[in-house]
Design a protein around this motif. Structure first.
Motif, PDB file in Angstrom:
ATOM      1  N   ILE A   1       0.900  -1.153  -0.032  1.00  0.00           N
ATOM      2  CA  ILE A   1       0.004  -0.112  -0.100  1.00  0.00           C
ATOM      3  C   ILE A   1       0.809   1.140  -0.147  1.00  0.00           C
ATOM      4  CG2 ILE A   1      -1.645   1.233   1.360  1.00  0.00           C
ATOM      5  CD1 ILE A   1      -2.614  -1.676   2.245  1.00  0.00           C
ATOM      6  N   ILE A   2       0.690   2.182  -0.861  1.00  0.00           N
ATOM      7  CA  ILE A   2       1.531   3.535  -0.777  1.00  0.00           C
ATOM      8  C   ILE A   2       0.754   4.500  -0.188  1.00  0.00           C
ATOM      9  CG2 ILE A   2       2.926   4.893  -2.170  1.00  0.00           C
ATOM     10  CD1 ILE A   2       3.242   3.091  -4.432  1.00  0.00           C
TER      11      ILE A   2
ATOM     12  N   PRO B   1      -0.480   8.290   1.522  1.00  0.00           N
ATOM     13  CA  PRO B   1      -0.364   9.349   1.093  1.00  0.00           C
ATOM     14  C   PRO B   1       0.975  10.175   0.900  1.00  0.00           C
ATOM     15  CG  PRO B   1      -2.396   9.189   2.448  1.00  0.00           C
ATOM     16  CD  PRO B   1      -1.253   8.180   2.620  1.00  0.00           C
TER      17      PRO B   1
ATOM     18  N   TRP C   1       2.637   8.434  -1.841  1.00  0.00           N
ATOM     19  CA  TRP C   1       2.106   8.609  -3.247  1.00  0.00           C
ATOM     20  C   TRP C   1       2.280   9.976  -3.923  1.00  0.00           C
ATOM     21  CZ3 TRP C   1       0.882   5.112  -6.778  1.00  0.00           C
ATOM     22  CH2 TRP C   1      -0.083   5.647  -7.783  1.00  0.00           C
TER      23      TRP C   1
ATOM     24  N   LYS D   1      -8.682  17.206  -3.143  1.00  0.00           N
ATOM     25  CA  LYS D   1      -7.674  17.826  -2.530  1.00  0.00           C
ATOM     26  C   LYS D   1      -7.976  18.898  -1.467  1.00  0.00           C
ATOM     27  CE  LYS D   1      -3.557  15.355  -4.694  1.00  0.00           C
ATOM     28  NZ  LYS D   1      -2.983  15.605  -6.051  1.00  0.00           N
TER      29      LYS D   1
ATOM     30  N   GLN E   1      -6.563  12.951   0.809  1.00  0.00           N
ATOM     31  CA  GLN E   1      -5.126  12.698   0.370  1.00  0.00           C
ATOM     32  C   GLN E   1      -5.353  11.385  -0.766  1.00  0.00           C
ATOM     33  OE1 GLN E   1      -3.087  12.451   4.005  1.00  0.00           O
ATOM     34  NE2 GLN E   1      -1.891  14.252   3.213  1.00  0.00           N
ATOM     35  N   ASN E   2      -4.519  11.636  -1.647  1.00  0.00           N
ATOM     36  CA  ASN E   2      -4.517  10.461  -2.441  1.00  0.00           C
ATOM     37  C   ASN E   2      -3.567   9.357  -1.988  1.00  0.00           C
ATOM     38  OD1 ASN E   2      -6.269  11.487  -4.277  1.00  0.00           O
ATOM     39  ND2 ASN E   2      -4.464  12.152  -5.750  1.00  0.00           N
ATOM     40  N   ALA E   3      -3.777   8.222  -2.189  1.00  0.00           N
ATOM     41  CA  ALA E   3      -2.932   6.847  -1.975  1.00  0.00           C
ATOM     42  C   ALA E   3      -3.118   5.993  -2.840  1.00  0.00           C
ATOM     43  CB  ALA E   3      -3.547   6.646  -0.676  1.00  0.00           C
ATOM     44  N   SER E   4      -2.596   4.542  -2.940  1.00  0.00           N
ATOM     45  CA  SER E   4      -2.691   3.764  -3.709  1.00  0.00           C
ATOM     46  C   SER E   4      -2.764   2.404  -2.920  1.00  0.00           C
ATOM     47  CB  SER E   4      -1.504   3.711  -4.567  1.00  0.00           C
ATOM     48  OG  SER E   4      -1.612   2.529  -5.680  1.00  0.00           O
ATOM     49  N   PHE E   5      -3.800   1.595  -3.179  1.00  0.00           N
ATOM     50  CA  PHE E   5      -3.807   0.125  -2.667  1.00  0.00           C
ATOM     51  C   PHE E   5      -3.957  -0.733  -3.921  1.00  0.00           C
ATOM     52  CE2 PHE E   5      -5.671   3.249   0.121  1.00  0.00           C
ATOM     53  CZ  PHE E   5      -5.522   2.642   1.453  1.00  0.00           C
TER      54      PHE E   5
ATOM     55  N   ILE F   1     -10.148  -4.019   0.883  1.00  0.00           N
ATOM     56  CA  ILE F   1      -8.705  -4.097   1.008  1.00  0.00           C
ATOM     57  C   ILE F   1      -8.408  -2.665   1.700  1.00  0.00           C
ATOM     58  CG2 ILE F   1      -8.083  -3.185  -1.149  1.00  0.00           C
ATOM     59  CD1 ILE F   1      -5.879  -5.134  -0.867  1.00  0.00           C
TER      60      ILE F   1
ATOM     61  N   ASP G   1      -9.405  -2.988   5.447  1.00  0.00           N
ATOM     62  CA  ASP G   1      -8.566  -3.864   6.158  1.00  0.00           C
ATOM     63  C   ASP G   1      -7.193  -3.000   6.877  1.00  0.00           C
ATOM     64  OD1 ASP G   1      -6.969  -6.384   6.923  1.00  0.00           O
ATOM     65  OD2 ASP G   1      -5.904  -5.621   5.701  1.00  0.00           O
ATOM     66  N   SER G   2      -6.981  -1.998   5.943  1.00  0.00           N
ATOM     67  CA  SER G   2      -5.795  -1.159   6.533  1.00  0.00           C
ATOM     68  C   SER G   2      -6.314  -0.284   7.312  1.00  0.00           C
ATOM     69  CB  SER G   2      -5.269  -0.320   5.238  1.00  0.00           C
ATOM     70  OG  SER G   2      -4.548  -1.077   4.048  1.00  0.00           O
TER      71      SER G   2
ATOM     72  N   ARG H   1      -6.003  -1.173  10.955  1.00  0.00           N
ATOM     73  CA  ARG H   1      -4.715  -0.932  11.645  1.00  0.00           C
ATOM     74  C   ARG H   1      -4.287   0.590  11.739  1.00  0.00           C
ATOM     75  NH1 ARG H   1      -3.715  -4.301   7.227  1.00  0.00           N
ATOM     76  NH2 ARG H   1      -2.421  -2.756   6.006  1.00  0.00           N
ATOM     77  N   TRP H   2      -4.922   1.452  11.017  1.00  0.00           N
ATOM     78  CA  TRP H   2      -4.329   2.824  11.132  1.00  0.00           C
ATOM     79  C   TRP H   2      -5.194   3.570  12.071  1.00  0.00           C
ATOM     80  CZ3 TRP H   2      -4.257   3.671   5.052  1.00  0.00           C
ATOM     81  CH2 TRP H   2      -3.154   2.983   4.563  1.00  0.00           C
TER      82      TRP H   2
ATOM     83  N   TRP I   1      -9.970   8.536  18.216  1.00  0.00           N
ATOM     84  CA  TRP I   1     -10.803   9.754  17.481  1.00  0.00           C
ATOM     85  C   TRP I   1      -9.660  10.858  17.170  1.00  0.00           C
ATOM     86  CZ3 TRP I   1      -9.902  14.659  19.428  1.00  0.00           C
ATOM     87  CH2 TRP I   1      -9.447  14.903  20.619  1.00  0.00           C
ATOM     88  N   ARG I   2      -8.407  10.892  17.544  1.00  0.00           N
ATOM     89  CA  ARG I   2      -7.330  11.773  17.233  1.00  0.00           C
ATOM     90  C   ARG I   2      -7.031  11.551  15.542  1.00  0.00           C
ATOM     91  NH1 ARG I   2      -5.581  11.315  22.246  1.00  0.00           N
ATOM     92  NH2 ARG I   2      -5.881  13.171  23.681  1.00  0.00           N
TER      93      ARG I   2
ATOM     94  N   LEU J   1      -9.478   9.319   2.651  1.00  0.00           N
ATOM     95  CA  LEU J   1      -8.335   9.156   1.263  1.00  0.00           C
ATOM     96  C   LEU J   1      -9.090   9.008   0.212  1.00  0.00           C
ATOM     97  CD1 LEU J   1      -6.126   6.349   2.788  1.00  0.00           C
ATOM     98  CD2 LEU J   1      -5.761   8.686   2.876  1.00  0.00           C
TER      99      LEU J   1
END
Lengths: 471, 471
Positions: free
Chosen positions: A35-36, A38, A41, B56, B61-65, B112, B115-116, B119-120, B124-125, B131
């Motif tokens: 996973i990349i 933010p 990326w 944006k 924010q952009n990411a990649s899964f 997917i 699932d991340s 973990r992240w 609440w903070r 994403l």
């Protein structure tokens, strides 16, 4: 706060840790994929933006070809299928049924793009045809490392068709030069450029050129390639055109690509014990403004000045850190780890004095900057960092690349000292194979002739070759 | 030159022909997939650029899964697997071996990504977490149509996590509104916006909102969706956080996406008998300058003025057509077919008189424009076309959407007259199923109450519903 492993003593572990600590990537539930996140990326997006503009400025157009390629297509070019077969991911079932013909998830798109070229190219008037696509590709990876070797990766792949061999060669060099100026100018990475040996060539190409960086552990990292495919694929896919003499002829093809590997190269080339050090040109945040305060009153005094500061920084990607939970120290650590090139600190006393404290991530130097000089000082620091990173990397590269005469002498040093080697080579595959015991390979042929005899057989060497262990 | 089918009499064939004639797409050797050629891809790139900036600007924010999702992930949310199973493409072999667990090529990435998130998200903070990714997705398509229904398609998918239901609802509406202003403002397409019925909901969502256009044949085209996933996926993927009261809680999720379908919607909404008519905001070429000349001398006289003209058009995407093979008539045909909003013609006499002839692709009007007024006149025409396209489409929409009381009355008209219908609905699934014989479905629930009784059972209707055949 986790401490990073010693970058001098355990570079591999440093890389492995920094990519997670700086939140560039996370592990994916699929082997070989990542996973990349933010921040990672955004680095790639900045790189894409620059390269995309250059690709368009040099007369190419973007298009999009399918993710799936019929298995029979891959088989059409003999060397191509031989090279890629072990790495393919194959879709056998879809829509609830077994497919009549399995579909390969593209490892690269020559075959499906050349199939289209065979329909689009009729006459010399249709040439040159210069296309590019930004996409994901899949090559099954047994020893994955984030950014460097991943099952799915991201790239651009350019594909062009030309009337003559000469024009195709010019195209191959044009894009190779574009890559070099991108890597040197934007990523501040010094490189070796040259042709690959036959054994390192792209599967099906007549010639492959590559750009190689030397990482701090002395290993070479291939950052991009530019291939003269010549006519082999044109024959395989029956691409023909009527030439200026009215005859049917096969055109000359090229392909070239640069991948998310360059993100890994950038991390490795510039990072230090505190974390990432990012070249300003591709840094997601170029300037971070850290507000320092103990109470609401101080917070307000500082916050009041931020609009003014930001308006002086309109040319850069700026983030203001007004977090009320973290200590200033935690903030400094956070942004140093992430390699933000310039940090501006402002506390209540600074606000009153109308000044900020500038900290340069690359040199560590602190400077007090009056409000009315912020724009020009930041501009100068950004430029200094971009140039300084290149210079430092260039100096290290010169230390890491030795000139060697005999493999028996320099071979053991490749791993022991963590160096690469420029030497002579007779260009025979037999002598190239002698590198295997040292886990090294030829990287690129060079234009120099520092060594006049082959590293293995001592026959004459027409030109030098770069030899290294590689990523 | 091929003639386009009559757009009034055979709209479906007109669409089928224009996408090839204007070189937007080509057929791919894989069923259900299409090659998107440069002119078509440039439309999508312009749309992406606008939406990416908005995504944006609204704090995402952009990411990649990864492209691949373990089959077991898809199965975790019961309704999700039920909804997507028939459309999945499955990788069973990779790296020369059969995989222990088959991998699904993502049809959408909730599983997917969630699932991340598990973990992240800890506290609440960490919220809200907002994403987005731009990527390709695959849903096996039995009746493919370019841009509208394709096995592989391109989109952005936003995925967010919130502390409260209220915040999640606000997010769903925020992005829905962004889509509406994009579609109305940039694509000049008038729309219906509202909630989907239970049967039309995204598989696993608590509520789905959609933006629907009405195409010239009266069929509705869903252009994007915004889903309140609420807590179902949070439970399925065990996403928990410590809330402000110090307790473990499940967050509220959303997802939203817009796809390459909007390219198809733009083509259908504005096209005419001569070909495409593109909204300037997303047109790959906004102004084409066509040079008219009979011989070298005239060519030179005209060419000499092009730099000056182009320097007055720096705010737009401009292409100068200096082709020496084609007649002016062929050039006009070429650019009209491709829907370039503004054409400037310049011949030797124009060059001498320091003027151009401006032709508006939307109205067909010709105007002579002196050199020194080019910038302001083009600016005005561009704005007029963008607005005029919307107005014309809005007027047609009003004709195409009838208000109906009883299904037995308006049902047959949906196909015969090519219209859509606003009517009342008791909101029961049974009455919704009565639409099937008319190949129609509920599209979105509306805020109006023009009709007070259900189209089928005549029970009271709390609000109107849009009913149409759909793409």
């Amino acid at each position: 706060m986790n401490t990073l492993p010693d970058i001098e003593k355990d570079f591999a572990q440093w890389y492995q840790d920094i990519i997670y600590q700086a939140e560039l990537v996370d592990q994916a539930p699929v082997r070989g994929c990542f996973i990349i996140r933010p921040y990672g990326w955004a680095m790639w997006e900045n790189m894409q933006q620059y390269m995309d503009a250059r690709i368009k400025a040099t007369g190419h157009q973007n298009a999009s070809f399918p993710l799936f390629i019929p298995q029979s297509f891959i088989a059409k070019e003999a060397k191509h299928v031989e090279g890629f077969s072990p790495e393919l991911a194959v879709v056998t079932h879809a829509g609830g049924k077994q497919l009549e013909e399995p579909l390969v998830v593209r490892p690269t798109s020559e075959t499906i793009i050349h199939d289209s070229f065979s329909r689009w190219v009729r006459s010399w008037r249709d040439l040159p045809l210069k296309l590019n696509q930004w996409c994901n590709v899949v090559r099954w990876e047994k020893r994955p490392r984030a950014f460097l070797r991943t099952t799915e990766f991201f790239w651009q792949e350019g594909h062009t068709v030309h009337e003559t061999l000469q024009e195709a060669e010019t195209e191959v060099q044009l894009m190779l030069n574009e890559y070099v100026s991108f890597i040197q100018g934007q990523l501040s990475i010094p490189v070796f450029v040259g042709e690959k040996s036959a054994s390192e060539r792209f599967a099906g190409a007549e010639r492959t050129y590559a750009v190689e960086g030397i990482m701090p552990d002395g290993r070479a990292l291939q950052m991009c390639t530019s291939h003269l495919l010549s006519q082999s694929f044109a024959h395989a896919f029956n691409i023909k055109f009527q030439n200026r003499e009215g005859e049917q002829a096969y055109p000359y093809l090229t392909s070239w690509g640069i991948t998310t590997r360059v993100v890994g190269a950038t991390i490795m080339t510039h990072g230090d014990q505190k974390g990432l050090v990012l070249p300003p040109a591709i840094a997601p945040i170029q300037v971070v403004v850290v507000a320092i305060f103990k109470n609401d009153e101080e917070y307000q005094a500082v916050a009041n000045e931020l609009d003014f500061i930001q308006s002086n920084l309109a040319d850069w990607r700026v983030f203001s850190d007004l977090d009320r939970q973290k200590t200033p120290g935690a903030k400094f650590y956070h942004w140093e780890l992430r390699g933000v090139p310039v940090r501006l600190e402002i506390g209540p006393r600074d606000a009153k004095a109308r000044q900020v404290v500038l900290v340069n991530r690359f040199t560590g130097q602190k400077t007090t900057v009056p409000f009315d000089q912020i724009t020009q000082v930041v501009a100068a620091e950004i430029k200094n960092i971009q140039d300084g990173l290149y210079k430092k990397a260039q100096e290290r590269l010169e230390r890491l690349v030795i000139v060697g005469q005999k493999l028996t002498e320099f071979g053991p040093q490749l791993e022991e000292r963590g160096v690469a080697c420029v030497t002579g080579w007779c260009q025979s595959p037999e002598c190239e194979q002698a590198l295997a015991p040292y886990k090294a390979s030829t990287r690129v042929l060079l234009d120099t002739q520092k060594v006049t005899h082959c590293f293995n057989c001592s026959k004459p060497s027409p030109r030098d070759v770069l030899i290294a262990r590689s990523y």
